[in-house]
Design an enzyme around this catalytic site. Structure first.
Site, PDB file in Angstrom:
ATOM      1  N   ASP A  31      99.577  66.233  66.526  1.00 36.74           N
ATOM      2  CA  ASP A  31      99.538  64.809  66.559  1.00 36.74           C
ATOM      3  C   ASP A  31      99.515  64.227  65.198  1.00 36.74           C
ATOM      4  O   ASP A  31      99.740  62.838  65.070  1.00 36.74           O
ATOM      5  CB  ASP A  31      98.007  64.503  67.094  1.00 36.74           C
ATOM      6  CG  ASP A  31      98.160  64.083  68.582  1.00 36.74           C
ATOM      7  OD1 ASP A  31      99.208  63.658  69.130  1.00 36.74           O
ATOM      8  OD2 ASP A  31      97.149  64.159  69.329  1.00 36.74           O
TER       9      ASP A  31
HETATM   10  C1  GLC Z   1      94.080  67.360  69.837  1.00 34.48           C
HETATM   11  C2  GLC Z   1      95.148  66.664  70.831  1.00 34.48           C
HETATM   12  C3  GLC Z   1      96.193  67.406  71.186  1.00 34.48           C
HETATM   13  C4  GLC Z   1      97.154  67.585  70.131  1.00 34.48           C
HETATM   14  C5  GLC Z   1      96.167  68.515  69.146  1.00 34.48           C
HETATM   15  C6  GLC Z   1      97.054  68.862  67.849  1.00 34.48           C
HETATM   16  O1  GLC Z   1      93.660  68.505  70.141  1.00 34.48           O
HETATM   17  O2  GLC Z   1      94.290  66.336  72.095  1.00 34.48           O
HETATM   18  O3  GLC Z   1      96.999  66.466  72.164  1.00 34.48           O
HETATM   19  O4  GLC Z   1      98.239  68.656  70.528  1.00 34.48           O
HETATM   20  O5  GLC Z   1      94.964  67.732  68.835  1.00 34.48           O
HETATM   21  O6  GLC Z   1      97.230  67.621  67.099  1.00 34.48           O
END
Ligand code: GLC
Length: 811
Positions: free
Chosen positions: A494
């Site tokens: 993210d």
């Molecule tokens: C958090 C989010 C997920 C994402 C992860 C890595 O766990 O919920 O959607 O893939 O972070 O950034």
């Protein structure tokens, strides 16, 4: 210092000190009605949606010693004074002579002793019910008669949880409470915001006569709230004030005079906190649970539910901590993540925008298709409903309204508003469901595509198979300068938010994996043409990937909008990303010698004693061009932290290369059940996986946070059961191909699959990591590794001998 221990037999973790380093919680009920209970009895409860229909006010940011949501006071009426304490420790903070919090499957049971009173409280939500039950047993363990009172308290939130914090005018003007006499002297306290008076009410009651009540927090605490939850003024009086709050902060407090309790005598009380459309509708539930026998029955029913949930797979390996996780705690966490996605925990506050995460739930589902195929299917259907007609998906959705949104990408006008990975994950979810159940009719089911203009009126429909085909087609047509998929706002990570035009290698790998799934599905359906098309797409991506993304010793993970590599030795920060190595191996995009090199690089550059870091080195300073990753200090979360979710991917990749020793070492080093020994450093619950642990660039290396709601649960379960133990559902049946530590003599597994119970006993006679010498099913030699699907309701004995060399199973 330890705060508790595992009691595998009772399927509980028992917390023995209420002063855990951070709150340790347990989940009760489901998203339909439920929430979490912390180790000091505080509870956050909602019905259907924590943002839109929250019931109790629980504020995780308050100091741990504060009242939060619910509690219980015990009062001993001595001749000269009244002594008050809370058997949960919080909020009175009295020293308890004994304390245990049994973190069970769907319930928490508190047992404590204080001032000659033993209190046992079991908190749970009966299966399928819309109420929280607290079964309370108070025993006089002193040698004198004690005159006891019990005061149960809950504090309400406005149902619109965010409004509770953003509007201190409208909210207090509308919050209303009413008291109604129940049967035999009991009192039912109703509560609602004015506008819901005729639509939806909360209620709090007990099965014991209540001589008085209070619903106004200010009156309960006293002196304009200059008294506190630790010492509420109202408890100095024999009776509570009986005010029915017409505004303000609403609570529900009931006074129960237990009277003179003889030494050894136990008094039982049941309290209920629920929500129904009106009191009349609530009455049957209130009646039912006023009888303690029905409470016991509901507890038994819940235990039976968990029996059949867990019985789908039980293992016996040489590693006790692995057994503990695989037989109880890991599948339980998978149940919780399927239920709550990333919506409600101590870290995900469930206040508004978030809802159910598309990519998160698509992955959560993978680990519960065996135990709860129907619920898994229902969740997959919901996910497909928020896939758009162009094949890409909305990022999050509200489970009640099914209104979806574009997640954090909404905060950046200058960036794309889709994520390149969401839609690709759900292909794996559908494939996993088919492999477990063989329910091919699902592929023909029509499901609408999401209409962002008017989500209640979809304009296009497609079969589940078409949904999957559009998902891969979207990525096929959405590539950048190097031919890799465009990043969109972000991929699985993210926090990598690059200017428009950047490309993502994990998206390439997820696309590759989705294609592999589709190829086998199309072949099984007899559509060779489609299978050929997807095989060609796969080969094309594999060629592009190996031509463009090899960095010399590992794969790069991104190209930015200028075409510059990220996750390369050329970069100062973020030179290598773990998922950027694992996924090419899992998807089959990596060619063999590079697969090995890439995983060796992970071992050398990213492995620590506390787990594999997501990337290294961390960025040291905020850079809006690079996005969210640079908002964290080096070593935290995605910025060089041990982001546990990527660990099982590396484990799976290692097993595909036959490296059972390394795969298991990676498994073991992050097993929370081994963290009791270093809990002062680790801090989080040792009975669930956290999302992240601070990495070795951070001074607090080893500190775990964001427990419970993490994709780590699903992937660790899959990594352990399907790849290490190698019991893997396929479209043809259950495939056996373990990849274990060479030193293991073997292990055994009991697995229920498509109605058949397989008793599998593996002997590692050759002391290899991987390699099957022979498999017999009920004494008959099997050709290949896929067990025959027998008639449902039968069982069979499978004997596996491991030997020979270490095979690899790259695509
Ligand atoms: C958090 C989010 C997920 C994402 C992860 C890595 O766990 O919920 O959607 O893939 O972070 O950034």
């Amino acid at each position: 210092m330890q705060y508790g221990y595992f009691d595998d037999k009772s399927r509980e973790y028992v917390i023995t000190d209420p002063k855990t380093p951070v709150k340790w919680i347990n989940y009760i009920g489901t998203l339909a009605f439920g929430g979490f209970v912390d180790q000091t009895g505080g509870a956050l409860i909602c019905k259907g949606d924590p943002a839109e229909n929250r019931i109790t006010k629980y504020i995780p940011q308050l100091p741990a010693s504060n009242f939060n949501g619910e509690t219980l006071y015990v009062r001993i009426n001595r001749r000269k004074k009244k002594v008050v304490f809370s058997p949960f420790f919080v909020p009175t903070l009295d020293e308890l002579q004994a304390y245990e919090c049994h973190v069970g499957l769907g319930y928490s049971r508190f047992v404590s002793e204080c001032r000659g009173v033993r209190t046992e409280v079991t908190v749970f939500v009966p299966l399928g019910q819309f109420c929280e039950v607290r079964e309370i047993k108070i025993t006089n363990i002193s040698d004198k008669v004690l005159d006891l009172d019990l005061i149960s308290v809950a504090e309400y939130s406005h149902p619109q949880a965010l409004k509770q914090f953003t509007n201190a005018d409208w909210v207090p003007q509308t919050m209303t409470s009413e008291a109604v006499k129940g049967e035999d002297g009991t009192v039912i306290l109703m509560q609602y915001p004015f506008m819901l008076r005729d639509l939806n009410i909360n209620y709090f009651t007990s099965n014991f006569p209540a001589t008085s009540f209070e619903t106004d927090r200010a009156k309960f605490l006293g002196e304009n709230e200059y008294h506190t939850w630790q010492n509420p003024l109202a408890l100095n009086e024999a009776e509570l004030g009986n005010s029915q709050a017409l505004r303000g902060n609403n609570i529900a407090a009931l006074m129960h005079h237990l009277g003179r309790v003889a030494p050894g005598q136990t008094v039982h009380i049941v309290t209920l906190l629920g929500q129904e459309k009106d009191l009349e509708t609530a009455m049957p539930t209130i009646k039912r649970f006023s009888d303690p026998i029905n409470v016991e029955l509901a507890l038994k029913e819940m235990a039976a539910y968990w029996d059949q949930y867990l019985e789908v797979m039980q293992v016996n390996t040489p590693d006790a901590a692995m057994n503990s996780m695989l037989n109880v705690f890991n599948p339980r966490q998978c149940y919780i993540t399927r239920n709550w996605s990333r919506y409600l925990s101590l870290y995900q506050l469930g206040l508004g925008a978030r809802g159910i995460g598309f990519r998160d739930s698509s992955q959560d589902v993978l680990a519960v298709v065996s135990q709860t195929p129907l619920e898994a299917k229902a969740l997959i259907e919901k996910l497909l409903r928020v896939q758009k007609a162009d094949g890409s998906a909305m990022h999050q959705f509200n489970p009640l309204t099914m209104e979806a949104n574009e997640g954090d990408s909404r905060e950046r006008e200058d960036r794309p508003h889709y994520y390149c990975d969401d839609h690709l994950w759900v292909v794996q979810s559908v494939a996993a469901y088919l492999k477990e159940t063989g329910d091919w009719t699902f592929l023909e089911q029509e499901i609408p595509f999401y209409n962002p203009k008017d989500h209640e009126n979809p304009v296009e429909f497609g079969t589940v198979l078409e949904h999957l085909q559009r998902a891969v087609a979207y990525t096929h047509d959405d590539s950048g300068k190097h031919g890799l998929p465009l990043l969109g706002f972000a991929d699985w990570n993210d926090t990598i938010n690059l200017p428009t035009g950047a490309e993502s290698s994990i998206a390439a790998a997820l696309y590759g994996r989705a294609l592999q799934e589709l190829i086998t599905i199309e072949r099984a359906l007899g559509d060779d043409e489609a299978a050929m098309k997807y095989a060609t797409w796969f080969a094309e991506m594999k060629a592009i990937f190996n031509r463009e993304a090899w960095d010399g010793d590992w794969y790069v993970s991104y190209f930015d909008d200028q075409g510059m590599p990220i996750g390369s030795y050329l970069n100062q920060a973020g030179q290598i990303y773990a998922y950027g190595q694992a996924w090419p191996v899992i998807s089959g995009l990596a060619v063999e010698d590079r697969a090995e090199k890439a995983l060796d690089a992970v071992f050398e550059k990213l492995n620590t004693k506390n787990g594999i870091k997501l990337s290294t080195p961390g960025f040291n300073g905020f850079d809006p061009q690079q996005g969210g990753i640079t908002t964290y200090p080096p070593g935290a979360k995605e910025n060089g932290g041990i982001f546990l979710h990527v660990n099982p991917w590396v484990i799976i990749a290692e097993t595909l290369l036959g490296n059972g020793d390394r795969a298991f070492a990676y498994y073991r080093q992050i097993n929370p059940a081994t963290k009791n020994a270093i809990i002062e450093e680790y801090e989080s619950e040792p009975y669930v996986y956290p999302q992240n642990i601070l990495g070795d660039e951070h001074p607090q290396f080893g500190l775990a946070r964001n427990s419970w709601l993490s994709g780590t649960a699903s992937w660790m379960y899959q990594a352990a059961t399907q790849y290490i133990l190698g019991i893997q559902p396929t479209l043809e049946g259950l495939r056996i191909d373990p990849c274990i530590p060479a030193e293991w003599d073997g292990f055994s597994v009991r697995r229920r699959y498509r109605g058949v119970v397989y008793e599998i006993c593996v002997k590692n006679t050759g002391h290899v990591n991987r390699g099957i010498e022979s498999i017999t099913v009920d004494g008959e030699e099997l050709e290949g590794k896929v067990l025959p699907i027998k008639e449902a309701g039968t069982s069979c004995v499978v004997k596996v001998r491991m030997g020979r060399g270490n095979e690899k199973t790259l695509v």
